[in-house]
Design a protein around this motif. Structure first.
Motif, PDB file in Angstrom:
ATOM      1  N   UNK A 235       0.976  -1.289  -0.108  1.00 49.48           N
ATOM      2  CA  UNK A 235      -0.019  -0.021  -0.115  1.00 49.48           C
ATOM      3  C   UNK A 235       0.718   1.244  -0.067  1.00 49.48           C
ATOM      4  N   UNK A 236       1.948   1.254   0.684  1.00 52.29           N
ATOM      5  CA  UNK A 236       2.847   2.418   0.741  1.00 52.29           C
ATOM      6  C   UNK A 236       3.396   2.686  -0.644  1.00 52.29           C
ATOM      7  N   UNK A 237       4.080   1.549  -1.198  1.00 52.98           N
ATOM      8  CA  UNK A 237       4.592   1.800  -2.721  1.00 52.98           C
ATOM      9  C   UNK A 237       3.519   2.156  -3.598  1.00 52.98           C
ATOM     10  N   UNK A 238       2.273   1.618  -3.807  1.00 47.45           N
ATOM     11  CA  UNK A 238       1.365   2.073  -4.690  1.00 47.45           C
ATOM     12  C   UNK A 238       0.638   3.501  -4.366  1.00 47.45           C
ATOM     13  N   UNK A 239       1.049   4.091  -3.257  1.00 45.53           N
ATOM     14  CA  UNK A 239       0.662   5.466  -3.104  1.00 45.53           C
ATOM     15  C   UNK A 239       1.720   6.565  -3.271  1.00 45.53           C
ATOM     16  N   UNK A 240       2.978   6.118  -3.419  1.00 44.24           N
ATOM     17  CA  UNK A 240       4.065   7.006  -3.393  1.00 44.24           C
ATOM     18  C   UNK A 240       4.060   8.250  -4.342  1.00 44.24           C
ATOM     19  N   UNK A 241       3.756   7.635  -5.579  1.00 42.70           N
ATOM     20  CA  UNK A 241       3.938   8.813  -6.724  1.00 42.70           C
ATOM     21  C   UNK A 241       3.315   7.882  -7.974  1.00 42.70           C
ATOM     22  N   UNK A 242       2.716   8.828  -8.844  1.00 44.28           N
ATOM     23  CA  UNK A 242       2.014   8.101 -10.043  1.00 44.28           C
ATOM     24  C   UNK A 242       3.212   7.434 -10.996  1.00 44.28           C
TER      25      UNK A 242
ATOM     26  N   UNK B  60       5.577   5.781  -9.974  1.00 45.35           N
ATOM     27  CA  UNK B  60       6.010   4.436  -9.343  1.00 45.35           C
ATOM     28  C   UNK B  60       4.912   3.234  -9.013  1.00 45.35           C
ATOM     29  N   UNK B  61       5.163   2.134  -9.716  1.00 44.94           N
ATOM     30  CA  UNK B  61       4.343   0.951  -9.716  1.00 44.94           C
ATOM     31  C   UNK B  61       4.847  -0.179  -8.866  1.00 44.94           C
ATOM     32  N   UNK B  62       3.780  -1.004  -8.275  1.00 43.22           N
ATOM     33  CA  UNK B  62       4.115  -2.271  -7.263  1.00 43.22           C
ATOM     34  C   UNK B  62       3.190  -3.453  -7.862  1.00 43.22           C
TER      35      UNK B  62
ATOM     36  N   UNK C 120       9.060  -3.619  -8.250  1.00 45.56           N
ATOM     37  CA  UNK C 120       9.064  -2.357  -8.168  1.00 45.56           C
ATOM     38  C   UNK C 120       9.388  -1.646  -9.290  1.00 45.56           C
ATOM     39  N   UNK C 121       8.400  -0.847  -9.851  1.00 42.65           N
ATOM     40  CA  UNK C 121       8.741  -0.143 -11.345  1.00 42.65           C
ATOM     41  C   UNK C 121       8.881   1.324 -10.937  1.00 42.65           C
ATOM     42  N   UNK C 122       9.830   2.104 -11.609  1.00 41.16           N
ATOM     43  CA  UNK C 122       9.719   3.324 -11.583  1.00 41.16           C
ATOM     44  C   UNK C 122      10.124   3.980 -12.907  1.00 41.16           C
ATOM     45  N   UNK C 123       9.104   4.943 -13.592  1.00 45.39           N
ATOM     46  CA  UNK C 123       9.082   5.566 -14.713  1.00 45.39           C
ATOM     47  C   UNK C 123      10.250   6.604 -14.838  1.00 45.39           C
ATOM     48  N   UNK C 124      11.255   6.063 -15.765  1.00 48.73           N
ATOM     49  CA  UNK C 124      12.435   6.928 -16.052  1.00 48.73           C
ATOM     50  C   UNK C 124      13.079   6.948 -17.247  1.00 48.73           C
ATOM     51  N   UNK C 125      13.896   8.015 -17.470  1.00 49.40           N
ATOM     52  CA  UNK C 125      14.426   8.200 -18.903  1.00 49.40           C
ATOM     53  C   UNK C 125      15.607   7.143 -18.925  1.00 49.40           C
ATOM     54  N   UNK C 126      16.135   6.361 -18.114  1.00 46.02           N
ATOM     55  CA  UNK C 126      16.984   5.207 -17.950  1.00 46.02           C
ATOM     56  C   UNK C 126      16.317   4.079 -17.935  1.00 46.02           C
ATOM     57  N   UNK C 127      16.898   3.088 -18.376  1.00 44.19           N
ATOM     58  CA  UNK C 127      16.476   1.626 -18.268  1.00 44.19           C
ATOM     59  C   UNK C 127      17.544   0.803 -17.461  1.00 44.19           C
ATOM     60  N   UNK C 128      17.219   0.424 -16.371  1.00 46.82           N
ATOM     61  CA  UNK C 128      17.893  -0.313 -15.512  1.00 46.82           C
ATOM     62  C   UNK C 128      17.007  -1.596 -14.817  1.00 46.82           C
ATOM     63  N   UNK C 129      17.423  -2.676 -14.328  1.00 48.43           N
ATOM     64  CA  UNK C 129      16.946  -3.800 -13.750  1.00 48.43           C
ATOM     65  C   UNK C 129      17.740  -4.311 -12.733  1.00 48.43           C
ATOM     66  N   UNK C 130      17.323  -4.473 -11.719  1.00 50.15           N
ATOM     67  CA  UNK C 130      18.193  -5.060 -10.516  1.00 50.15           C
ATOM     68  C   UNK C 130      17.407  -6.089  -9.661  1.00 50.15           C
ATOM     69  N   UNK C 131      17.840  -7.171  -9.281  1.00 49.79           N
ATOM     70  CA  UNK C 131      17.124  -7.821  -8.417  1.00 49.79           C
ATOM     71  C   UNK C 131      17.977  -7.599  -6.912  1.00 49.79           C
ATOM     72  N   UNK C 132      17.192  -7.082  -5.893  1.00 43.85           N
ATOM     73  CA  UNK C 132      17.629  -6.560  -4.582  1.00 43.85           C
ATOM     74  C   UNK C 132      18.305  -7.660  -3.813  1.00 43.85           C
ATOM     75  N   UNK C 133      17.773  -8.910  -3.631  1.00 43.16           N
ATOM     76  CA  UNK C 133      18.191  -9.909  -2.951  1.00 43.16           C
ATOM     77  C   UNK C 133      18.176  -9.685  -1.446  1.00 43.16           C
ATOM     78  N   UNK C 134      17.318  -9.100  -1.134  1.00 43.18           N
ATOM     79  CA  UNK C 134      17.232  -8.860   0.433  1.00 43.18           C
ATOM     80  C   UNK C 134      17.671  -7.744   0.852  1.00 43.18           C
ATOM     81  N   UNK C 135      18.363  -6.775   0.221  1.00 41.33           N
ATOM     82  CA  UNK C 135      18.978  -5.571   0.524  1.00 41.33           C
ATOM     83  C   UNK C 135      18.127  -4.469   1.028  1.00 41.33           C
TER      84      UNK C 135
END
Length: 320
Positions: A162-169, A171-173, A178-193
């Motif tokens: 619920x927090x992620x989904x209401x942060x900003x238009x 940001x998607x969850x 978690x997705x962030x609309x940006x002009x850069x393209x990156x994809x990472x697996x956080x692995x518990x960080x």
């Protein structure tokens, strides 16, 4: 929250007439104070668009940091790390071409003498902070703290999704992604960080990210930024004082930033004993809460107290 982050994001925002509009009262105050400062090296590492070097905005920790703590982290950046990030900045086509041409000589000197550049950048950030942010930090801090508290209440009642989904238009969850609309393209697996969420008064409309191997971080615009500057510089009567009396109203208004009894006594200029009596009354009314932190007792607003302070501010706006 990050004092240094707000320093960097506000400096970046000043380069954009479009983005400055919602901060116009603050902009009008600070621009004339900045006009005699030679800030060109800062402009060379904080472009108006595109990549901002990560060493300038270290992710805040769970322990409140002062601007000096964060500046020391900048100053301690390894020269090789500094060179890598400035080199990345030099090659970033997301920055304006005219800016890259103007900054090219400074970039070369920074790459040739990274330790000297780090000392200079750290000092200029300190200078800019003292002129542009420090006089307004109590107001900014209160707005950011309010946003953090409200997100924490959502987290406790409805969970992280619920927090992620209401942060900003931007940001998607969905399905633990978690997705962030940006002009850069990156994809990472956080692995518990984990992810550090940082509200910002000045980053908007962008959502900014930091990715591994650094601490993952999402910087999102605090909603209602325009309200922070409403009635800026005006002398207004306090409806809280009429309701509660002068000292109790000042205690509540001061506690938009959590503080100890001693801190409040200094800020409001009354004895610690008097502050303790008022704290006791306000706590019994469920307007503040207190907890021990080491040798000190820290007081902060409850949800009811925060609503009262916020509501009083809106009432003033309607009267004026």
């Amino acid at each position: 929250m990050s004092p240094l982050g707000e320093t960097v994001y506000s400096f970046r925002m000043l380069a954009s007439p479009e983005r400055r509009r919602q901060h116009q009262p603050w902009v009008d105050d600070v621009l004339h104070r900045l006009k005699d400062l030679r800030l060109h090296p800062l402009r060379a590492v904080i472009p108006p668009t595109g990549y901002v070097p990560d060493f300038l905005t270290p992710a805040p920790t769970g322990t409140p940091s002062s601007i000096e703590d964060e500046l020391e982290a900048v100053r301690a950046t390894r020269p090789a790390h500094f060179v890598d990030e400035v080199a990345w900045l030099v090659g970033d086509t997301g920055t304006p071409a005219a800016w890259r041409r103007e900054a090219a000589p400074l970039h070369q000197r920074m790459l040739d003498q990274p330790e000297k550049a780090l000392r200079q950048i750290t000092q200029l950030l300190r200078t800019y902070w003292k002129v542009a942010l420090e006089p307004y930090w109590q107001r900014l801090h209160g707005g950011l703290a309010s946003d953090i508290r409200s997100r924490m209440r959502v987290m406790q009642s409805s969970g992280a999704a619920s927090v992620f989904s209401t942060l900003n238009e931007r940001i998607g969850w969905h399905d633990d992604r978690l997705t962030v609309r940006s002009s850069y393209a990156f994809e990472e697996t956080l692995g518990g960080q984990g992810i550090v969420l940082v509200p910002s008064v000045f980053c908007g409309p962008e959502v900014l990210t930091m990715l591994p191997p650094l601490q993952p971080m999402v910087v999102y615009p605090r909603p209602g930024v325009v309200d922070l500057w409403r009635h800026h510089g005006e002398e207004r009567p306090s409806p809280l004082k009429a309701l509660l009396g002068g000292v109790r109203a000042e205690v509540l208004e001061a506690l938009v930033t959590p503080a100890s009894t001693g801190d409040l006594a200094v800020r409001i200029a009354v004895t610690p004993g008097a502050i303790s009596q008022h704290i006791s009354v306000l706590r019994s009314c469920d307007l503040i809460t207190s907890h021990r932190s080491g040798q000190r007792v820290i007081h902060s607003l409850t949800e009811t107290g925060e609503a009262l302070v916020r509501g009083a501010g809106r009432s003033v706006g309607r009267v004026v």
